[in-house]
Structure formats: C-alpha cells, structure tokens
Design a protein around this motif. Structure first.
Motif, PDB file in Angstrom:
ATOM      1  N   ILE A  29       0.832  -1.202   0.000  1.00 56.53           N
ATOM      2  CA  ILE A  29       0.000   0.000   0.000  1.00 56.53           C
ATOM      3  C   ILE A  29       0.869   1.254   0.000  1.00 56.53           C
ATOM      4  N   LEU A  30       1.925   1.233   0.809  1.00 55.41           N
ATOM      5  CA  LEU A  30       2.810   2.395   0.870  1.00 55.41           C
ATOM      6  C   LEU A  30       3.594   2.595  -0.422  1.00 55.41           C
ATOM      7  N   ALA A  31       3.853   1.499  -1.148  1.00 55.03           N
ATOM      8  CA  ALA A  31       4.592   1.600  -2.407  1.00 55.03           C
ATOM      9  C   ALA A  31       3.732   2.195  -3.510  1.00 55.03           C
ATOM     10  N   GLY A  32       2.406   2.146  -3.363  1.00 55.04           N
ATOM     11  CA  GLY A  32       1.518   2.717  -4.365  1.00 55.04           C
ATOM     12  C   GLY A  32       1.009   1.676  -5.340  1.00 55.04           C
ATOM     13  N   GLN A  33       0.443   2.148  -6.427  1.00 51.58           N
ATOM     14  CA  GLN A  33      -0.137   1.252  -7.432  1.00 51.58           C
ATOM     15  C   GLN A  33       0.952   0.396  -8.047  1.00 51.58           C
ATOM     16  N   PRO A  34       0.710  -0.799  -8.493  1.00 45.82           N
ATOM     17  CA  PRO A  34      -0.517  -1.582  -8.497  1.00 45.82           C
ATOM     18  C   PRO A  34      -0.650  -2.391  -7.221  1.00 45.82           C
ATOM     19  N   TYR A  35      -1.868  -2.672  -6.833  1.00 47.80           N
ATOM     20  CA  TYR A  35      -2.109  -3.459  -5.634  1.00 47.80           C
ATOM     21  C   TYR A  35      -2.273  -4.947  -5.951  1.00 47.80           C
ATOM     22  N   GLY A  36      -2.477  -5.300  -7.175  1.00 44.52           N
ATOM     23  CA  GLY A  36      -2.706  -6.693  -7.547  1.00 44.52           C
ATOM     24  C   GLY A  36      -1.436  -7.507  -7.543  1.00 44.52           C
ATOM     25  N   ALA A  37      -1.608  -8.819  -7.629  1.00 46.41           N
ATOM     26  CA  ALA A  37      -0.457  -9.716  -7.610  1.00 46.41           C
ATOM     27  C   ALA A  37       0.194  -9.845  -8.974  1.00 46.41           C
ATOM     28  N   ALA A  38      -0.553  -9.558 -10.037  1.00 45.40           N
ATOM     29  CA  ALA A  38      -0.022  -9.706 -11.393  1.00 45.40           C
ATOM     30  C   ALA A  38       0.522  -8.361 -11.893  1.00 45.40           C
TER      31      ALA A  38
END
Length: 94
Positions: A29-38
């Motif tokens: 979350i702190l790293a930013g987008q993307p939140y998905g695994a792919a």
C-alpha cells in the motif's frame, strides 16, 4: 496448560502469518499502485508496473506459517499426555 513449545509454535506461526499478510500488505500500500499480484501491462503487452513484493514471497511466508502449525500438530499427536495423579490430594469420602 501451555508450555514453551506451545508458545513458540504460536508465536512463530502467528508472526509469519502477520508478516506475510499484514506486514507486506502495508508495504504494498505504501509503495503505491498496483495493488494486484499480477504485473500491469498496456495494450501492446509491455509490463508497465509490477508489485513491490513478489507474490511468491508473501505466499511462501503464509505457507511457512501453516507448515509450522502442521509440525506442531504432529508433535502434539506423538507426545504422550501426562496423567493426573491423586497422590497428595485430599479426597472426600461419600
């Protein structure tokens, strides 16, 4: 009654599970987008963004926590249960 092995197994498995799910989730979350695994790709198929923490690392931590619980369960199955004795206890008669 819990002994030192019970507490160690609970702490280790709980710690690994929290690190894999919550800890690295917060890092994502702190790293930013993307939140998905792919990885995210554009229309041409080029990778434009990847997750900060590899999903296999997160999965590995959760599986390690489950493995610790499995080893602990096997330990509890093969360990004999201590019998309670009535020696030294006062027993009232009917």
């Amino acid at each position: 009654m819990t002994d030192i092995i019970d507490k160690a197994a609970m702490a280790l498995s709980g710690g690994l599970m929290l690190l894999g799910v919550v800890g690295l989730g917060i890092v994502e979350i702190l790293a930013g987008q993307p939140y998905g695994a792919a990885p995210m790709t554009n229309d041409a198929g080029e990778v434009v963004a990847t997750p900060m923490v590899d999903p296999t690392i997160r999965t590995g931590l959760v599986l390690a926590a489950i493995a610790v619980l499995g080893v602990y369960a096997a330990y509890k199955l093969v360990t004999p249960v201590p019998e309670e004795t009535t020696a030294g206890r006062e027993v009232t008669a009917d």
